[in-house]
Design a protein around this motif. Structure first.
Motif, PDB file in Angstrom:
ATOM      1  N   VAL A  43       0.833  -1.214   0.000  1.00 36.30           N
ATOM      2  CA  VAL A  43       0.000   0.000   0.000  1.00 36.30           C
ATOM      3  C   VAL A  43       0.864   1.260   0.000  1.00 36.30           C
ATOM      4  O   VAL A  43       1.784   1.402   0.793  1.00 36.30           O
ATOM      5  CB  VAL A  43      -0.970   0.012   1.207  1.00 36.30           C
ATOM      6  N   ARG A  54      -8.929   9.891   6.440  1.00 33.13           N
ATOM      7  CA  ARG A  54     -10.330   9.770   6.024  1.00 33.13           C
ATOM      8  C   ARG A  54     -11.294   9.852   7.189  1.00 33.13           C
ATOM      9  O   ARG A  54     -12.364  10.435   7.084  1.00 33.13           O
ATOM     10  CB  ARG A  54     -10.568   8.430   5.301  1.00 33.13           C
ATOM     11  N   ASP A  87      -3.765   6.700   6.015  1.00 33.04           N
ATOM     12  CA  ASP A  87      -4.927   6.942   5.157  1.00 33.04           C
ATOM     13  C   ASP A  87      -6.212   6.885   5.978  1.00 33.04           C
ATOM     14  O   ASP A  87      -7.128   7.696   5.792  1.00 33.04           O
ATOM     15  CB  ASP A  87      -4.958   5.891   4.041  1.00 33.04           C
ATOM     16  N   ARG A 111      -4.550   9.006  -1.546  1.00 32.63           N
ATOM     17  CA  ARG A 111      -5.412   7.883  -1.176  1.00 32.63           C
ATOM     18  C   ARG A 111      -4.650   6.573  -1.212  1.00 32.63           C
ATOM     19  O   ARG A 111      -3.880   6.321  -2.146  1.00 32.63           O
ATOM     20  CB  ARG A 111      -6.582   7.771  -2.149  1.00 32.63           C
ATOM     21  N   ALA A 112      -4.915   5.727  -0.227  1.00 31.35           N
ATOM     22  CA  ALA A 112      -4.243   4.429  -0.162  1.00 31.35           C
ATOM     23  C   ALA A 112      -4.669   3.552  -1.331  1.00 31.35           C
ATOM     24  O   ALA A 112      -5.867   3.395  -1.592  1.00 31.35           O
ATOM     25  CB  ALA A 112      -4.586   3.735   1.150  1.00 31.35           C
ATOM     26  N   VAL A 113      -3.700   3.001  -2.040  1.00 33.07           N
ATOM     27  CA  VAL A 113      -3.993   2.016  -3.086  1.00 33.07           C
ATOM     28  C   VAL A 113      -2.971   0.884  -2.991  1.00 33.07           C
ATOM     29  O   VAL A 113      -1.901   1.056  -2.405  1.00 33.07           O
ATOM     30  CB  VAL A 113      -3.972   2.614  -4.518  1.00 33.07           C
ATOM     31  N   LYS A 114      -3.337  -0.245  -3.580  1.00 34.53           N
ATOM     32  CA  LYS A 114      -2.400  -1.372  -3.608  1.00 34.53           C
ATOM     33  C   LYS A 114      -1.528  -1.222  -4.845  1.00 34.53           C
ATOM     34  O   LYS A 114      -2.008  -1.352  -5.972  1.00 34.53           O
ATOM     35  CB  LYS A 114      -3.197  -2.677  -3.599  1.00 34.53           C
TER      36      LYS A 114
END
Lengths: 166, 266
Positions: free
Chosen positions: A49, A117, A113, A55-58
């Motif tokens: 991540v 949020r 993250d 924004r957190a993404v893989k």
């Protein structure tokens, strides 16, 4: 494919890459930012991540081509200086939120993250639910949850988040 | 992954032209199903056409009695949108249960519907709400859109642009997640709009999402979990695998339907 240009931890980077290159490969192999880990490589474990545009993404499930022009923040870009940890990193250290450490970069990026949020006051249930996409095979999660709750509060107390410049 | 050429579309027209001209084209939306499948070499496409930079494909808008959601709107946006939460809370709740937070930041409504994974959540929401899938060429009713496992009514050169969800009077979604993948082992979406009742089931059927006419008839008399008491569906046509037998899934459909109605009226 044209050269990929994106911002990683505040620095503009460019590279000619095969279209198949995943963001995580680009980070690790081209930029030598090996803090971002590949655990499962099937988008289950969350060791990879990073933040893309906040924004957190893989990063194992996004092509670097998709991230062209984006601001990417990795675990290496989180600490405010070479001698000071980010409050979330510090909380993991304080609370023994890791054992082998393999999942930790992904856990910390997910945790930051989460705070961005949801806020600084995170109960255990929320934290555990939000960790759905991050696997740890050593700790049993208990100290990770403690670390995140403490790190979230520490972030409120002035340890600001350094996001990639937007 | 097998080698492919990456193409970035900056507009819908350009994306259409790319589909027409390129060899073995495949649209890339959020990529949360497509890229993992390509990495495992379960899928291979000579050309990917990335819709990520196409203007106007993302967004949420309430228009009259319908909620319009752009095809490239991420699950995270739908789950947290005050507009969706106000207009169709069950849809926001559904989007918030897809995958995990990182997957929801990338995955899109249009991508999920076009993929029509038999265990995905959005097909149940679209069919359950009686949505209309709007493409670059036409409008397709959800009842005509889903054509079986990973199959839809979309033509090869068709691109989903928006989805129109007519506002329900009441709606609820209940999902029994697969403990490992978080996909729906069984998910049931129920909706009441005037005298119209819809019950849509994902995860259970071998042919993907489907409606349950007997449940809908029972709920027409009274929209209450009590109306479904004792009702089941046959195990014929249910999926059977290591995660659950056909009988187990059929049973879960009844349980999840009652809970979905309870959530809708609660």
């Amino acid at each position: 494919m044209p050269a990929a240009t994106l911002t990683v931890n505040g620095k503009a980077v460019t590279a000619d890459v095969d279209p198949r290159t995943l963001l995580v490969q680009f980070l690790r192999e081209n930029l030598r930012l090996t803090g971002t880990h590949v655990g499962c490589d099937t988008s289950q474990c969350g060791a990879c991540v990073v933040h893309v545009n906040g924004r957190a993404v893989k990063s194992c499930s996004i092509l670097v081509a998709q991230a062209v022009g984006a601001n990417v923040l990795t675990i290496e870009g989180l600490a405010p200086s070479a001698t000071q940890l980010h409050p979330m990193q510090e909380a993991f250290r304080e609370n023994h939120g890791l054992q082998c450490g393999y999942c930790t970069p992904g856990m910390i990026m997910t945790a930051v993250d989460m705070v961005n949020r949801i806020g600084h006051d995170l109960d255990d249930k929320t934290i555990r639910h939000e960790l759905e996409g991050n696997l740890c095979r050593c700790t049993g999660y208990h100290n990770i949850v403690k670390s995140i709750a403490a790190g979230a509060k520490a972030m409120a107390a002035g340890g600001g988040v350094r996001r990639a410049a937007e | 992954m097998y080698a492919f050429t990456y193409n970035r579309a900056s507009g819908l027209r350009q994306a259409q032209n790319m589909i027409a001209k390129l060899d073995e084209p495949k649209l890339l939306a959020g990529g949360q199903s497509l890229l993992p499948a390509m990495k495992l070499r379960l899928a291979s496409h000579a050309n990917l056409i990335d819709l990520g930079r196409v203007e106007g494909l993302a967004g949420i808008e309430l228009k009259g009695r319908s909620l319009l959601i752009g095809a490239m709107t991420r699950h995270f946006e739908v789950a947290t949108s005050p507009v969706v939460r106000q207009a169709i809370p069950a849809l926001a709740q559904l989007a918030g249960q897809i995958g995990d937070p990182a997957v929801r930041h990338m995955g899109t409504l249009g991508g999920s519907l076009a993929n029509n994974d038999p265990n995905a959540d959005y097909p149940a929401g679209a069919l359950g709400l009686g949505a209309t899938i709007i493409t670059n060429r036409r409008r397709i009713a959800a009842d005509e859109f889903f054509k079986g496992m990973f199959e839809t009514a979309l033509e090869p050169d068709e691109i989903i642009t928006r989805v129109s969800f007519p506002l329900p009077k009441k709606a609820g979604y209940m999902k029994f997640p697969n403990p490992a993948s978080r996909f729906a082992l069984v998910g049931v979406f129920v909706c009441k709009r005037g005298s119209e009742i819809r019950v849509a089931v994902t995860g259970a059927g071998t042919a993907g999402v489907f409606r349950v006419g007997t449940f809908e008839e029972a709920l027409k008399k009274r929209f209450s979990p009590k109306s479904l008491e004792g009702l089941t569906i046959p195990a014929d046509g249910m999926s059977s695998d290591i995660h659950g037998s056909a009988e187990y899934r059929a049973h879960l459909v009844g349980v999840m339907a009652r809970r979905a109605v309870a959530a809708a009226v609660g």
